[in-house]
Every structure is written in C-alpha cells, then in structure tokens.
Enzyme design. Structure first.
Site, PDB file in Angstrom:
ATOM      1  N   THR A  39       0.861  -1.197   0.000  1.00 50.16           N
ATOM      2  CA  THR A  39       0.000   0.000   0.000  1.00 50.16           C
ATOM      3  C   THR A  39       0.889   1.236   0.000  1.00 50.16           C
ATOM      4  O   THR A  39       2.064   1.159   0.371  1.00 50.16           O
ATOM      5  CB  THR A  39      -0.874   0.041   1.257  1.00 50.16           C
ATOM      6  OG1 THR A  39       0.002   0.014   2.392  1.00 50.16           O
ATOM      7  CG2 THR A  39      -1.813  -1.137   1.329  1.00 50.16           C
ATOM      8  N   GLU A  96      -5.807  -3.101  -1.530  1.00 47.18           N
ATOM      9  CA  GLU A  96      -6.322  -4.257  -0.781  1.00 47.18           C
ATOM     10  C   GLU A  96      -7.474  -4.948  -1.508  1.00 47.18           C
ATOM     11  O   GLU A  96      -7.943  -5.991  -1.086  1.00 47.18           O
ATOM     12  CB  GLU A  96      -6.809  -3.793   0.601  1.00 47.18           C
ATOM     13  CG  GLU A  96      -5.699  -3.366   1.544  1.00 47.18           C
ATOM     14  CD  GLU A  96      -5.327  -1.895   1.410  1.00 47.18           C
ATOM     15  OE1 GLU A  96      -5.566  -1.306   0.326  1.00 47.18           O
ATOM     16  OE2 GLU A  96      -4.791  -1.330   2.380  1.00 47.18           O
ATOM     17  N   LYS A 151     -13.769  18.235  10.446  1.00 56.20           N
ATOM     18  CA  LYS A 151     -14.831  18.358  11.447  1.00 56.20           C
ATOM     19  C   LYS A 151     -14.790  19.781  11.995  1.00 56.20           C
ATOM     20  O   LYS A 151     -13.838  20.166  12.662  1.00 56.20           O
ATOM     21  CB  LYS A 151     -14.597  17.357  12.585  1.00 56.20           C
ATOM     22  CG  LYS A 151     -15.123  15.961  12.321  1.00 56.20           C
ATOM     23  CD  LYS A 151     -16.586  15.852  12.797  1.00 56.20           C
ATOM     24  CE  LYS A 151     -17.205  14.517  12.477  1.00 56.20           C
ATOM     25  NZ  LYS A 151     -16.920  13.493  13.466  1.00 56.20           N
ATOM     26  N   TRP A 162     -19.515  17.766  10.097  1.00 56.30           N
ATOM     27  CA  TRP A 162     -18.652  17.238   9.069  1.00 56.30           C
ATOM     28  C   TRP A 162     -18.738  18.100   7.788  1.00 56.30           C
ATOM     29  O   TRP A 162     -19.819  18.533   7.392  1.00 56.30           O
ATOM     30  CB  TRP A 162     -19.102  15.797   8.836  1.00 56.30           C
ATOM     31  CG  TRP A 162     -18.591  15.164   7.613  1.00 56.30           C
ATOM     32  CD1 TRP A 162     -17.441  14.463   7.519  1.00 56.30           C
ATOM     33  CD2 TRP A 162     -19.215  15.140   6.333  1.00 56.30           C
ATOM     34  NE1 TRP A 162     -17.296  14.023   6.228  1.00 56.30           N
ATOM     35  CE2 TRP A 162     -18.372  14.435   5.491  1.00 56.30           C
ATOM     36  CE3 TRP A 162     -20.394  15.675   5.820  1.00 56.30           C
ATOM     37  CZ2 TRP A 162     -18.659  14.220   4.147  1.00 56.30           C
ATOM     38  CZ3 TRP A 162     -20.690  15.486   4.482  1.00 56.30           C
ATOM     39  CH2 TRP A 162     -19.818  14.755   3.668  1.00 56.30           C
TER      40      TRP A 162
HETATM   41  P1  AMP Z   1      -4.526   2.786  -3.261  1.00 57.47           P
HETATM   42  O1  AMP Z   1      -4.521   1.607  -2.370  1.00 57.47           O
HETATM   43  O2  AMP Z   1      -3.223   3.504  -3.319  1.00 57.47           O
HETATM   44  O3  AMP Z   1      -5.051   2.457  -4.604  1.00 57.47           O
HETATM   45  O4  AMP Z   1      -5.528   3.852  -2.610  1.00 57.47           O
HETATM   46  C1  AMP Z   1      -6.870   3.519  -2.367  1.00 57.47           C
HETATM   47  C2  AMP Z   1      -7.614   4.744  -1.934  1.00 57.47           C
HETATM   48  O5  AMP Z   1      -7.651   5.718  -2.993  1.00 57.47           O
HETATM   49  C3  AMP Z   1      -9.077   4.501  -1.631  1.00 57.47           C
HETATM   50  O6  AMP Z   1      -9.277   3.952  -0.355  1.00 57.47           O
HETATM   51  C4  AMP Z   1      -9.664   5.895  -1.784  1.00 57.47           C
HETATM   52  O7  AMP Z   1      -9.441   6.684  -0.624  1.00 57.47           O
HETATM   53  C5  AMP Z   1      -8.855   6.467  -2.916  1.00 57.47           C
HETATM   54  N1  AMP Z   1      -9.612   6.330  -4.166  1.00 57.47           N
HETATM   55  C6  AMP Z   1      -9.462   5.403  -5.122  1.00 57.47           C
HETATM   56  N2  AMP Z   1     -10.316   5.636  -6.150  1.00 57.47           N
HETATM   57  C7  AMP Z   1     -11.040   6.730  -5.818  1.00 57.47           C
HETATM   58  C8  AMP Z   1     -12.097   7.465  -6.448  1.00 57.47           C
HETATM   59  N3  AMP Z   1     -12.568   7.156  -7.641  1.00 57.47           N
HETATM   60  N4  AMP Z   1     -12.607   8.532  -5.778  1.00 57.47           N
HETATM   61  C9  AMP Z   1     -12.130   8.886  -4.567  1.00 57.47           C
HETATM   62  N5  AMP Z   1     -11.134   8.246  -3.935  1.00 57.47           N
HETATM   63  C10 AMP Z   1     -10.592   7.172  -4.548  1.00 57.47           C
END
Ligand code: AMP
Length: 560
Positions: free
Chosen positions: A205, A350, A458, A463
């Site tokens: 991650t 994940e 917040k 929110w």
């Molecule tokens: P990663 O594991 O680096 O792919 O990051 C995942 C995170 O990216 C998710 O939990 C979201 O917070 C954010 N994310 C992925 N796609 C989107 C989307 N289309 N809109 C908003 N946030 C997103």
C-alpha cells in the site's frame, strides 16, 4: 437498508449432489496460455525504455507467451522456487508483462514495487518482502545502485534490457542481463499446476502513515478479478479494443489490465516512461487507442495538451478514471469536448483493486443530462464479487438513502483477509474489510466517497466534505487543481482551507473563487481562506498528499 442475507446450509444429513464439471484451478498461466492459443495474433505495442532505440516494440500474444516460458525456465535455473518473491521496478512495457506471467505462472510471487517511493522505503519493502531477484528497467539503474547495498537478501539484480545497454561498470552486485537470461532457454516448459489459492503477486500500500503493508493476491483472486473487471458494467474490455493502460503496472497491477486485456484478446499499447500529455496523445493517435485508464493527474496533462493545441481524438472512446476522485469538470470536458465516455472507478490495493465502477441504469436514460452526470460522478456501483456497506461509529449499518455517510466496509474473493506477514494483525471487522473511506450509497446502489476518514474535516462537530469543495473549485475556469484540508481553528477546532493551483491565463482571485461557492454549499462549508500555490504535493501513486499539506498549513488560521 440492505441486510446480510445468508441462506441456511442444507441439512448435513442429506449429502449434497455434486456437480459433474471438470475441476481446474484458476491460474494466471491459464490466461496467457489462452491468449496465445486463441488470440495468438493480437498485438502488444510498447514504447521503448532505452532512450537510444527508435520506434516502438511490437510483437504478439503468441511471442509474449513463448518469451514468458523461456523466462520461467531462467527463473527456475536461478533457483527461484514456489512462493519466493521476485521484485520488479519497471514501467508499463512488454518485458514487465512477460515477468507478470513468468513469475506468477511458474509459482513464484511477482512483487511490483513503486519506483516513485523514497529509496529508503523501497529498500525497506524489498527486505520486508524478501525479494530473491530484482528486475528493473534501465531508468532505475541509479536507484538500484543506491538501494543494492541495503538489500543483502537479493541474490541477483536483472537489468531489463540487452547486452548493449548493460553498464560498463556498476556498483550493483550480481548484475544480470534480461535478454541473456531469456536467450539461454528454448521455452520447452510446461506451466506447472498448483492450488489456485497459492500466492501470485504482492503489492504494498502507498503507506502515507507508518510502514507500507503488503497485499498478497492469489491466483484465484487475480483470475476472478480479471473476469469481473472485463464485464460491460465494469471496464467493458473486448477483442475490438486497443487498450493503453496509463495506470502503472508497478501499482495495483495496473487495475488488472495486464490480465483482463489478454483474456479479452484486445490490442495492448504500453506507454513506457513517457506519460506527459504530448507523448500520450501521439501514442493514442498512432496506435488507434480506444480505451485507457489512469488517475486524474494524468488526464489533466493530456487534456491540457489537447485543448492548448486544438486537437481531438480520432479513436479514443472510453476511459476509466480512479485512484482519487475524478473532478466533475474533468468528466464534463472529456465527455462534452472530446466525446470520451468516462467510467469513474473506485478501489484500493487491498481490493486487487476494483470495487465499484460508474455508469447508468436503463431507467436513468430518460433523465436530463445534468441528473445523469450527477450519477456518473459517483464512484459507482458494486461489481459482482464485491459486497459493500456503510456503518456508523458504533458499527450499525446505515441506510442506502444517498445522504447518510459512514465508514465503507467491503468483502469479496479479491479483497485481502489480512496483510502479508500478518502486519497490522486482524484487520477485518466481522468478516468485512474497513476501507478507511467515508461514503454514501443511494437506493440504486451507487456509492459516493465523501472523504478519506483521515482527511475528514470536522468543524464545530459538524462534518464538511472536502471532495465536494475540491470538485466545486475545480469547476471554476481559472482553477487547474485544488485540495481542501482541515486546519486548526481556535473556535471551531477545524476549518476548511483551500489550496489552489491556477490555470495559466487570467488569474482568479481569492474573492472570486469564494464567490463561486455561494449558493452551492451550506454556509458553514465555505473555506475560511484560499492559498494559491505553484503545485500540490503528489505522492507515488498520483494522489495529492494531504498529510503534507496539513503539516505545512495547520497553523494558517490559528496564528493569523
Ligand atoms: P490505493 O490503495 O493507493 O489504490 O488507494 C486507495 C484509496 O484511494 C481509496 O481507499 C480511496 O481513498 C482512494 N480512491 C481510489 N479511487 C477513488 C475514487 N474514484 N474517488 C475517490 N477516492 C478514490
């Protein structure tokens, strides 16, 4: 409200009547075998990584499978065994694709590493994963020279090029040449058969807080994700498509495209290291790209280039945008100015990574354009295989009314049950994976992310949705990029602060921009201030690093 519906199992006294179907483990090697046998002539075109070689590299699925087999033999020859990790630091290109299939197909684990991370973090990841071999593109030779002394467990480093591009002298120990490894074998190799739950690939991650954690995908999860992601409601990849994944193969397996494209028989186009607007545009046009996928920051560059030069796309029809929220203004430009269909996608490392994709239902077709757009702007509908729910602070499920926002939890066969080497312990909540996102779900099942839980603002206990504020700001013609963060406030605990990168041309002012929010949001959502910046900090996966912004600006309101 949606409830968990589990039908009771059949009485244990009555033995189930078993189906009489062939039992074949779902395996990654079956994808490349199928691709080579049934779509053998489909093309894979790659921009070269070696700066001195002119032209594009071209070959077919059939060629790719043969070279993957030869590479699998080379891995075996080097002593790589089932389950051992093989690291890659590489762009989107044909050699990286060969590694995807050779490593996983032979039973080892492909560990894709994000080269944009800090070298110290990369060395940490290589050691944590216990990579035995590390393959890398020529671009990353200096990076590998820097980390090699700290990665004693790596038995050999393999430069993904030919002899002519090997350095005359290098501090990298046990440096091998990729093309020599491949050339040493004939490809008389049968892909081994093993348990479909065996580990296939590992991806860490982004790790904005603490050390990165590894998601360890299985053959089964990868194949199921590939099947599902090719569906019409999802990426809709077909044999008539020409697909250019901008989303990197070094992060979340390029959203599964190296698998779903091959099982669909589509033509694949790899952009290599050149992801700027002009390079992408030229490749889209030259190769007749119909479908692409990437994070919003990439599209910013491409759109800007095309608009500035008065260009239009001749074949490009569809794109998936995800990784962070697709700003509505970007969606409007792509659809209205360029005629490109935008599929908003959401997922995470994940989740292999796809969880939801945007689109319309048949009955939405009667709605006016603005109402349709509001649906398309949501992060989308669950893909078969992924279940999701939103819960309050006590874990009680919230209604699917499009308004109630809560923690988003997911489950399904391509979602992690824990992290590699049990880092972080038991991460599931009653069998559900907490995504760390805050979302609403509407009665039709369309999910909309309102925030990352750690980015929530917040104010006086209320929110404020930072993504909404950013989307509005980016709808202003003078704004290129915007990020909204919560910063300390003496009275309200936190108030929204807007950071803005202006577009070239007439310079939008603070007052104009705040005026632009009037009537679009509740009064208390109005950002307290606007700071114009040259650029926003972007992390290794193309997302704005709000934690960095918070560090820099947390006293912006409280000290003034
Ligand atoms: P990663 O594991 O680096 O792919 O990051 C995942 C995170 O990216 C998710 O939990 C979201 O917070 C954010 N994310 C992925 N796609 C989107 C989307 N289309 N809109 C908003 N946030 C997103």
């Amino acid at each position: 409200m949606q409830t968990d519906t589990h039908s009771p199992l059949a009485s244990p006294l009555v033995p189930p009547l078993m189906g009489q179907m062939m039992s074949q483990p779902l395996s990654i090697s079956s994808i490349i075998q199928f691709a080579a046998r049934h779509y053998g002539g489909s093309e894979i075109v790659s921009r070269r990584i070696e700066p001195d070689i002119a032209g594009l590299h071209r070959y077919t699925y059939r060629d790719c499978e043969l070279r993957a087999r030869r590479l699998a033999q080379a891995l075996r020859d080097r002593g790589v065994t089932m389950g051992e990790r093989v690291g890659t630091l590489a762009w989107n290109g044909y050699r990286h694709l060969e590694l995807y299939y050779a490593v996983s197909g032979s039973g080892a684990v492909l560990h894709t590493i994000n080269p944009r991370l800090h070298p110290e973090q990369i060395a940490w990841i290589v050691n944590h994963a216990e990579d035995r071999l590390l393959f890398f593109d020529l671009t990353f030779l200096p990076l590998v020279e820097a980390i090699a002394p700290h990665c004693a467990g790596v038995k050999a480093f393999v430069l993904m090029s030919d002899r002519a591009h090997m350095p005359a002298a290098s501090s990298v120990p046990n440096l091998l040449c990729y093309e020599e490894l491949v050339a040493a074998f004939e490809g008389d190799y049968a892909w081994p058969r093993f348990d479909e739950n065996a580990a296939a690939a590992l991806c860490y991650t982004s790790g904005t807080t603490g050390n990165p954690k590894g998601a360890l995908y299985s053959h089964r999860s990868t194949v199921l994700h590939a099947y599902a992601s090719a569906l019409p409601n999802v990426l809709n990849v077909g044999a008539m498509d020409t697909v250019l994944p901008v989303v990197p193969m070094f992060h979340v397996n390029a959203w599964g495209l190296p698998y779903s494209v091959l099982l669909s028989g589509a033509k694949m186009v790899f952009p290599g290291a050149r992801l700027d607007g002009k390079s992408l545009y030229d490749l889209f046009e030259a190769e007749g790209v119909t479908f692409s996928a990437g994070v919003p920051t990439v599209w910013l560059g491409l759109i800007h280039y095309a608009l500035q030069n008065g260009l239009r796309f001749s074949t490009f029809r569809r794109t998936v945008i995800g990784g962070s929220a697709c700003p509505p203004a970007m969606m409007d430009t792509l659809i209205d100015k360029f005629g490109v269909q935008v599929i908003h996608g959401w997922g995470m490392t994940e989740m292999s990574p796809l969880g939801t994709t945007g689109g319309l239902l048949a009955r939405h077709l009667k709605l006016p354009k603005e109402a349709q757009r509001r649906i398309l702007q949501k992060q989308g509908h669950a893909i078969f295989g992924v279940d999701m729910k939103i819960v309050d602070d006590e874990g009680a499920e919230l209604p699917w009314d499009g308004n109630s926002a809560g923690d988003l939890l997911v489950k399904g066969p391509w979602i992690v049950s824990g992290y590699f080497r049990q880092e972080g312990g038991d991460v599931l909540r009653d069998g559900w994976f907490p995504t760390g996102d805050v979302a609403t779900i509407d009665p039709d099942g369309f999910m909309q992310i309102t925030d990352r839980s750690k980015d929530v603002i917040k104010s006086g206990g209320e929110w404020i949705g930072s993504i909404d504020l950013e989307n509005i700001a980016m709808g202003h013609p003078g704004v290129l990029q915007a990020a909204c963060i919560g910063v300390r406030h003496p009275k309200w605990d936190e108030r929204p602060l807007l950071l803005v990168v202006r577009k070239p041309g007439p310079r939008v002012t603070r007052e104009e921009l705040l005026g632009f929010f009037e009537g679009k949001i509740a009064k208390f959502w109005m950002p307290d201030d606007v700071v114009f910046v040259e650029a926003l900090p972007i992390g290794g996966t193309g997302k704005v690093q709000k934690n960095k912004l918070r560090e820099l600006y947390q006293s912006h309101l409280s000290s003034s």
